[in-house]
Design a protein around this motif. Sequence first.
Motif, mmCIF file in Angstrom:
data_model
loop_
_atom_site.group_PDB
_atom_site.id
_atom_site.type_symbol
_atom_site.label_atom_id
_atom_site.label_comp_id
_atom_site.label_asym_id
_atom_site.label_seq_id
_atom_site.Cartn_x
_atom_site.Cartn_y
_atom_site.Cartn_z
ATOM 1 N N THR A 374 -6.051 -5.180 1.944
ATOM 2 C CA THR A 374 -7.417 -5.001 1.207
ATOM 3 C C THR A 374 -7.394 -5.876 1.053
ATOM 4 O O THR A 374 -7.523 -7.017 0.068
ATOM 5 N N ARG A 375 -9.282 -5.962 -0.165
ATOM 6 C CA ARG A 375 -9.984 -7.215 -1.071
ATOM 7 C C ARG A 375 -10.384 -6.884 -1.985
ATOM 8 O O ARG A 375 -10.617 -5.753 -2.458
ATOM 9 N N PRO A 387 -8.931 -2.473 -5.315
ATOM 10 C CA PRO A 387 -8.464 -1.828 -4.289
ATOM 11 C C PRO A 387 -7.420 -1.196 -4.693
ATOM 12 O O PRO A 387 -6.722 -1.473 -5.236
ATOM 13 N N ASP A 507 -13.041 -10.568 -0.668
ATOM 14 C CA ASP A 507 -14.351 -9.781 0.095
ATOM 15 C C ASP A 507 -15.087 -11.185 0.033
ATOM 16 O O ASP A 507 -15.713 -10.704 1.610
#
Length: 613
Positions: A374-375, A387, A507
């Motif tokens: 995840t980012r 997240p 991200d």
Amino acid sequence: MPAVQEAIEKALAGTAGSYELVNSWGSYGTGDAEFRMPYGTAINDDKGWLYVTDCYNHNVQVFDLAGNFLFKWGTLGDGPSEFNFPGGVTVNSEGRVYVPGEHNQRVQIFTAEGEYLGQFGSKGNGDGEFQQPLGIAVDSMDNLYVGDLKTHRVQKFDADGNFILGFGSEGSGDGEFLGPYNIAIDKADNVYIVDRGNNRVQKFAPDGTFLLKWGRNGGDGTPGLRDGDFNWPHELSIDDQDRIYVSDTYNYRIQVFSTDGSHLASFGTVKEFGVPKTISVDRNYNLYVADPHGTLGYVTRWKPSLSAGRGEGLARDFTQPPLDFPPKLSGFGAFPYLPELSQIAADVHAYAPEWELWTNGAAKDRHIRVPEGTRIEIGKSDHWIFPTGTTFFKTIAYRDRNTDTTRPIETRVIRRGKIEWEYASYKWDADGNDASLLNGSRPEYVAVTNASGQSFEHAIPSRNNCLACHGRKSSFILGFEEVQLNHTPTGESINQLDRLAAANIFDQPLTAVNAARVTGKTDLERRMRGYMHANCGVCHNNDEMWDFTHDVPLADFNVPSRRNNGHLLSPGHPEESTIYQLFSAGMMPPIGVQVRDATTIVDMHEWIASMPN
């Protein structure tokens, strides 16, 4: 027992029932039913009207008890029906409305409908004179009590404004004040005064004789988080059963007491009340709470209810930590070699904000864990989306001068859940090797003597306390933001933001080159701007970076004017600057702070003194 009384008794006892939100109203602005700073409230039960003063709009607005706007009066000025920062408001038995003006040193008298009848008071320190009148209340004989914020005294008048007596002086002893803020009177005409600078309530006989006080340590003047403690209380109201309701502003809750100061209940969170300034109780025991942040509405109405169980409405207090939080800090696996915090798991990253929130000079270790794969979404600067499962750890420790060792006190854990953030605190065990999960429904205190030899009680917050700072926005984590991370911490060789970006937790690309950074004309100015962002902005400017133009009015920062010309800074004159007064007096930042930041106070003095007039 009538149902409403049964609901109140059970809600206050915590056995069943609650207060539930009925409705809310108001928005930010200058029009009808719009507010910039609601400051005082009073109820005319005979008419079913609620009066709300707005000190930044310089008016009084009137609503029915369902929240429908009826009318308003007042503009900025010194003439009849004009105000210069109206403070409290009260209504006597004939429906007369009395409103003190902080900056025009008088009390104006109106009919219930707002028609001007007269005024009394003038600028001065003598009998019947004011410097900064604010709180006001009326007794059963329609006598008035008016508190003066600047002279630290209370004066009593008859209904026409003729002086009767005065009492009080500056200080923290019995019968002394550091700014009497608000006043209420019980059925026996005893007088209760919010002594805000001393974080307490004091009680007096009708002739001004001191009777008792209460607050932290019996009302010694220090702020606190426990039930019965206060952190800058603002207003109080008394129902017909002589229960005393106090808006405990920076604990973001309402507290209820008996006339002997015994604590009956504490309820509310920042998500319900925001920053509760004012409170009034009507004859049906509905509560009206004004919040200058408009969290649920600028004015909210709450009613006692038998159907609402604990965990609903105002009774919610998060009595249990998240079920899957391990009983020991080591259970997270973030620190494989506890008590050593520098050895961390591969998916855990240390970080340090450039400017820390002041906590009695404590040392802090901070870490973040982002779930694998995840980012963090960073499309909007400083309003990042984390997240589910993102976890923050903050360990607070103090260095002991006698042993020259650092003693960890607690580790706070914040985790992004599927719906909202989850909070818990771990108290370090006596052997210092691990920390144990606390229940967290109430704050806990630990005795500390720091490296400077100062002794105090460090406050380990409850989950409600955590919500006060971190629960305002789903994307907000204090200190983990672009302008705070964009620096090279002591002992490191590369910019921290570059290091975190290289760890692939964002991200999209973000480096020190293209990221925001606090600036200033001088290094001192930059440091002070950053410090104010960390220690003031979260409450007073909706966590945005402050524009410290020296002529910006305090109203633009949601900071009430006090002892000067209503500006945050007085260039070249630190002692006349409100922000310096607050920090040097130990009044800011207010949450869990008992030791003043002496170094920053010196820097602030130098910074303001260096500004050209």
